[in-house]
Design a protein around this motif. Structure first.
Motif, PDB file in Angstrom:
ATOM      1  N   GLU A 138      25.068  14.639   2.612  1.00  0.00           N
ATOM      2  CA  GLU A 138      26.361  14.736   3.293  1.00  0.00           C
ATOM      3  C   GLU A 138      26.334  14.002   4.631  1.00  0.00           C
ATOM      4  OE1 GLU A 138      29.244  18.173   5.133  1.00  0.00           O
ATOM      5  OE2 GLU A 138      28.014  18.669   3.385  1.00  0.00           O
ATOM      6  N   THR A 139      25.234  14.139   5.346  1.00  0.00           N
ATOM      7  CA  THR A 139      25.122  13.521   6.661  1.00  0.00           C
ATOM      8  C   THR A 139      23.654  13.300   7.003  1.00  0.00           C
ATOM      9  OG1 THR A 139      25.816  13.715   8.978  1.00  0.00           O
ATOM     10  CG2 THR A 139      25.089  15.738   7.882  1.00  0.00           C
ATOM     11  N   LEU A 140      23.414  12.444   7.986  1.00  0.00           N
ATOM     12  CA  LEU A 140      22.061  12.240   8.516  1.00  0.00           C
ATOM     13  C   LEU A 140      22.031  12.783   9.942  1.00  0.00           C
ATOM     14  CD1 LEU A 140      21.317   8.747   6.958  1.00  0.00           C
ATOM     15  CD2 LEU A 140      20.245  10.925   6.372  1.00  0.00           C
ATOM     16  N   ALA A 141      21.076  12.384  10.751  1.00  0.00           N
ATOM     17  CA  ALA A 141      20.840  12.987  12.061  1.00  0.00           C
ATOM     18  C   ALA A 141      22.018  12.885  13.027  1.00  0.00           C
ATOM     19  CB  ALA A 141      19.596  12.362  12.696  1.00  0.00           C
ATOM     20  N   ALA A 142      22.792  11.833  12.921  1.00  0.00           N
ATOM     21  CA  ALA A 142      23.914  11.641  13.840  1.00  0.00           C
ATOM     22  C   ALA A 142      25.017  10.869  13.124  1.00  0.00           C
ATOM     23  CB  ALA A 142      23.446  10.882  15.088  1.00  0.00           C
ATOM     24  N   PRO A 143      26.232  10.976  13.613  1.00  0.00           N
ATOM     25  CA  PRO A 143      27.344  10.248  12.988  1.00  0.00           C
ATOM     26  C   PRO A 143      27.099   8.740  12.974  1.00  0.00           C
ATOM     27  CG  PRO A 143      28.160  11.854  14.584  1.00  0.00           C
ATOM     28  CD  PRO A 143      26.671  11.793  14.749  1.00  0.00           C
ATOM     29  N   GLY A 144      27.557   8.091  11.916  1.00  0.00           N
ATOM     30  CA  GLY A 144      27.448   6.636  11.804  1.00  0.00           C
ATOM     31  C   GLY A 144      26.266   6.156  10.995  1.00  0.00           C
ATOM     32  N   TYR A 145      25.225   6.970  10.894  1.00  0.00           N
ATOM     33  CA  TYR A 145      24.065   6.581  10.099  1.00  0.00           C
ATOM     34  C   TYR A 145      24.384   6.776   8.624  1.00  0.00           C
ATOM     35  CZ  TYR A 145      21.244   6.466  14.342  1.00  0.00           C
ATOM     36  OH  TYR A 145      20.733   6.161  15.566  1.00  0.00           O
ATOM     37  N   LEU A 146      24.059   5.763   7.800  1.00  0.00           N
ATOM     38  CA  LEU A 146      24.381   5.804   6.383  1.00  0.00           C
ATOM     39  C   LEU A 146      23.155   5.881   5.478  1.00  0.00           C
ATOM     40  CD1 LEU A 146      27.179   3.079   6.380  1.00  0.00           C
ATOM     41  CD2 LEU A 146      27.454   5.579   6.477  1.00  0.00           C
ATOM     42  N   ILE A 147      21.981   5.483   5.980  1.00  0.00           N
ATOM     43  CA  ILE A 147      20.773   5.425   5.141  1.00  0.00           C
ATOM     44  C   ILE A 147      19.542   5.693   6.006  1.00  0.00           C
ATOM     45  CG2 ILE A 147      20.669   2.903   5.374  1.00  0.00           C
ATOM     46  CD1 ILE A 147      19.408   2.830   2.524  1.00  0.00           C
ATOM     47  N   GLU A 148      18.571   6.372   5.396  1.00  0.00           N
ATOM     48  CA  GLU A 148      17.293   6.662   6.051  1.00  0.00           C
ATOM     49  C   GLU A 148      16.217   6.581   4.965  1.00  0.00           C
ATOM     50  OE1 GLU A 148      15.151  10.331   8.505  1.00  0.00           O
ATOM     51  OE2 GLU A 148      17.318  10.352   8.191  1.00  0.00           O
ATOM     52  N   VAL A 149      15.038   6.058   5.316  1.00  0.00           N
ATOM     53  CA  VAL A 149      13.951   5.912   4.343  1.00  0.00           C
ATOM     54  C   VAL A 149      12.641   6.332   5.005  1.00  0.00           C
ATOM     55  CG1 VAL A 149      12.686   4.326   2.836  1.00  0.00           C
ATOM     56  CG2 VAL A 149      15.142   3.983   3.218  1.00  0.00           C
ATOM     57  N   ASP A 150      11.893   7.232   4.325  1.00  0.00           N
ATOM     58  CA  ASP A 150      10.550   7.554   4.779  1.00  0.00           C
ATOM     59  C   ASP A 150       9.543   7.038   3.758  1.00  0.00           C
ATOM     60  OD1 ASP A 150      10.284   9.493   2.718  1.00  0.00           O
ATOM     61  OD2 ASP A 150      10.858  11.133   4.023  1.00  0.00           O
ATOM     62  N   GLN A 209       0.816  -1.210   0.000  1.00  0.00           N
ATOM     63  CA  GLN A 209       0.000   0.000   0.000  1.00  0.00           C
ATOM     64  C   GLN A 209       0.854   1.267   0.000  1.00  0.00           C
ATOM     65  OE1 GLN A 209      -2.208  -1.225   3.518  1.00  0.00           O
ATOM     66  NE2 GLN A 209      -4.073  -1.386   2.276  1.00  0.00           N
ATOM     67  N   VAL A 210       2.166   1.101  -0.004  1.00  0.00           N
ATOM     68  CA  VAL A 210       3.072   2.249  -0.041  1.00  0.00           C
ATOM     69  C   VAL A 210       3.084   2.817  -1.451  1.00  0.00           C
ATOM     70  CG1 VAL A 210       5.482   2.979   0.175  1.00  0.00           C
ATOM     71  CG2 VAL A 210       4.477   1.452   1.888  1.00  0.00           C
ATOM     72  N   THR A 211       2.902   4.134  -1.548  1.00  0.00           N
ATOM     73  CA  THR A 211       2.871   4.801  -2.839  1.00  0.00           C
ATOM     74  C   THR A 211       4.187   5.505  -3.161  1.00  0.00           C
ATOM     75  OG1 THR A 211       1.921   6.787  -1.850  1.00  0.00           O
ATOM     76  CG2 THR A 211       0.385   5.151  -2.750  1.00  0.00           C
ATOM     77  N   LYS A 212       4.929   5.927  -2.122  1.00  0.00           N
ATOM     78  CA  LYS A 212       6.165   6.675  -2.352  1.00  0.00           C
ATOM     79  C   LYS A 212       7.117   6.495  -1.184  1.00  0.00           C
ATOM     80  CE  LYS A 212       7.873  11.287  -3.578  1.00  0.00           C
ATOM     81  NZ  LYS A 212       9.100  11.231  -2.818  1.00  0.00           N
ATOM     82  N   ILE A 213       8.397   6.350  -1.509  1.00  0.00           N
ATOM     83  CA  ILE A 213       9.443   6.365  -0.495  1.00  0.00           C
ATOM     84  C   ILE A 213      10.518   7.367  -0.915  1.00  0.00           C
ATOM     85  CG2 ILE A 213       9.061   3.995   0.292  1.00  0.00           C
ATOM     86  CD1 ILE A 213      11.528   3.143  -1.324  1.00  0.00           C
ATOM     87  N   THR A 214      11.203   7.888   0.073  1.00  0.00           N
ATOM     88  CA  THR A 214      12.385   8.713  -0.169  1.00  0.00           C
ATOM     89  C   THR A 214      13.534   8.040   0.561  1.00  0.00           C
ATOM     90  OG1 THR A 214      11.014  10.696  -0.266  1.00  0.00           O
ATOM     91  CG2 THR A 214      13.395  11.019  -0.033  1.00  0.00           C
ATOM     92  N   ILE A 215      14.625   7.827  -0.165  1.00  0.00           N
ATOM     93  CA  ILE A 215      15.811   7.158   0.379  1.00  0.00           C
ATOM     94  C   ILE A 215      16.932   8.186   0.434  1.00  0.00           C
ATOM     95  CG2 ILE A 215      17.453   5.269   0.062  1.00  0.00           C
ATOM     96  CD1 ILE A 215      15.320   3.974  -1.825  1.00  0.00           C
ATOM     97  N   TYR A 216      17.499   8.367   1.615  1.00  0.00           N
ATOM     98  CA  TYR A 216      18.614   9.289   1.818  1.00  0.00           C
ATOM     99  C   TYR A 216      19.857   8.448   2.100  1.00  0.00           C
ATOM    100  CZ  TYR A 216      14.584  12.273   2.763  1.00  0.00           C
ATOM    101  OH  TYR A 216      13.385  12.927   2.681  1.00  0.00           O
TER     102      TYR A 216
END
Length: 137
Positions: free
Chosen positions: A120-132, A80-87
């Motif tokens: 360049e970066t996410l919320a804190a050091p060490g994080y490499l990927i985030e998806v909403d 049912q997911v219509t859209k994702i954003t990958i950082y």
């Protein structure tokens, strides 16, 4: 227009004149009574601590697993997911197969629309990927 595929309240369209991506769709038409917006999911354990520091493949698996948990908590399914954003921190083309394997682990054959952004970066050091995500149920 190429034929659309209807999955419950979602119709996926790959328009003529555009490429046919393996992992996402160009257009998704959704009808439903509820929209679900899922915040960016990261490689956190249940305590909010980073796991798999420095390992993109393991973080991607964790991120998509966390996304699946968040969807389930809202009563939404991956199809049912219509859209994702990958950082992705410092994204390079060779990261795509790693991200795609993790993505297929959650979505299988379903291909929501997406945006992949190198950051360049996410919320804190060490994080490499985030998806909403956005889902329509």
């Amino acid at each position: 227009m190429k034929a659309g595929i209807t999955l419950m309240a979602i119709e996926i369209i790959q328009p003529d004149g555009l490429d046919t991506p393996e992992t996402y769709s160009h257009v998704v038409i959704a009808t439903g009574s509820r929209m679900v917006f899922v915040a960016g999911q990261m490689s956190d354990d249940p305590h909010g601590d980073l796991i798999h520091s420095g390992d993109l493949a393991a973080q991607a698996q964790q991120v998509f697993a966390n996304l699946g948990r968040a969807l389930a908590a809202a009563g939404a399914r991956p199809d049912q997911v219509t859209k994702i954003t990958i950082y992705v921190v410092g994204h390079r083309r060779e990261y795509l197969p790693v991200i795609e394997r993790a993505r297929v682990g959650l979505f299988g054959e379903h291909k929501p629309t997406d945006v992949l952004l190198g950051v360049e970066t996410l919320a804190a050091p060490g994080y490499l990927i985030e998806v909403d995500a956005i889902a329509v149920v």
